[in-house]
Design a protein around this motif. Sequence first.
Motif, mmCIF file in Angstrom:
data_model
loop_
_atom_site.group_PDB
_atom_site.id
_atom_site.type_symbol
_atom_site.label_atom_id
_atom_site.label_comp_id
_atom_site.label_asym_id
_atom_site.label_seq_id
_atom_site.Cartn_x
_atom_site.Cartn_y
_atom_site.Cartn_z
ATOM 1 N N ASP A 268 48.240 45.421 43.757
ATOM 2 C CA ASP A 268 48.617 46.491 44.680
ATOM 3 C C ASP A 268 49.918 47.104 44.168
ATOM 4 N N THR A 286 54.852 43.909 53.548
ATOM 5 C CA THR A 286 53.835 43.968 54.603
ATOM 6 C C THR A 286 52.430 43.810 54.013
ATOM 7 N N ILE A 287 52.360 43.613 52.697
ATOM 8 C CA ILE A 287 51.059 43.529 52.013
ATOM 9 C C ILE A 287 50.552 42.088 52.070
ATOM 10 N N PRO A 288 49.238 41.898 52.337
ATOM 11 C CA PRO A 288 48.701 40.525 52.361
ATOM 12 C C PRO A 288 48.930 39.824 51.023
ATOM 13 N N GLY A 289 49.294 38.554 51.059
ATOM 14 C CA GLY A 289 49.567 37.804 49.834
ATOM 15 C C GLY A 289 48.288 37.296 49.190
ATOM 16 N N ASP A 291 45.284 34.891 48.223
ATOM 17 C CA ASP A 291 44.494 33.935 49.001
ATOM 18 C C ASP A 291 43.994 32.827 48.076
#
Length: 396
Positions: A268, A286-289, A291
């Motif tokens: 991203d 604020t970006i999903p880390g 997984d």
Amino acid sequence: MHETPDRRAVSVLGSTGSVGVNVLKVVEAFPDRFEIVGLAAGRNVHVLARQIARHRPRAISVADAGCLEELGRLVDLAGIQVGLGTDGMVAVATVPAARIVVASAVGAVGLLPTYRALQAGKDVALANKETLVMAGALMRAAAAATGARLLPIDSEHCALHQCLSGREPASVKRLLLTASGGPFRTWKGNLAEVRPADALKHPTWNMGRKISIDSATLMNKGLEVIEARWLFDVPGERIDVVVHPQSIVHSMVEFVDGTILAQLGPTDMRLPIQYALTYPEVWPSTIPGMDFGHALSLTFEPPDHERFPALGLARRALREEGTQPAALNAANEEAVAAFLADLVPFPAIAETVEAVMDAHAVTRPARIEDVLEADAWARVRARDELSRRPLPASRA
Ligand code: MG
């Protein structure tokens, strides 16, 4: 309106492009900590009008008078300094209030404004790798003269910047730039038959058109080798390319003791953008880390130089130095545009670049104008080469 002194004032060159739009997303996630003071775009006036309405910058720029007229019908420009073309971009890049200039215009058009920003002492967050390819030595000298910082937004270089942080230059053995390999990495067919739409399908990153084609030819990685040479002052022989199709490891540094440091993260662009805009601080994202709740494989393989000669051409340009990287870049931009217009087949891109490099009389650029001259010469030569090529098989 009063500014808080610790708000970071940002000018964005190329604000409506793929990187520019993500720059504004990052800025908008921290409204109390950033302020937009300049926006330069080309012809995408509808997106620019929305950006102006939201951020009310002090200076803006568009491609030409027609674009400005249209923009004026879409948004109130009262109190905003307006400019056109390169002069307008330079004005946005050097607007006195700006502390950081994000150079995210695509291609050679960003060269002069980025150079002027460094000369004016602005920190530059660089997404426009072409400027360092064209004039790396001059850019470094301009930054050194004013104390301006040159911070990479390119994800690989952002990774290298992090891996190198706090390390002695003498401890570095080599830089390892990772490459996704592009959409044709495992494709067994004839590259002469691929269409622009096939080449625009990037497997892991969602990017603009020019860089997507550069990723398909691997020229993007070649340009990034040159970019890394200038950003980190490491000679080209100590910069290697590793194909890593998952694009999770964004690049690595090998040290003389054999240790390899890698930087990993989601694909991203907002991550490297935020890194550059907040450096040396680190702000929450604020970006999903990543997984790690399911199986994840990371693979590495060497690049295929025979199928993708662009990487070797970029290395050759770096060895020959002087104006040769500018000639390579200009020829590539012209050839990519011709391929996207469906006027030449895919292999013609690297063939055109090679022909222009063979014909180029390399000189040592003393001034930015010398670089622009080499760029102009190479474009004329490239267009001539391209006009003598047969149409793609699909159109013949
Ligand atoms: Mg990159």
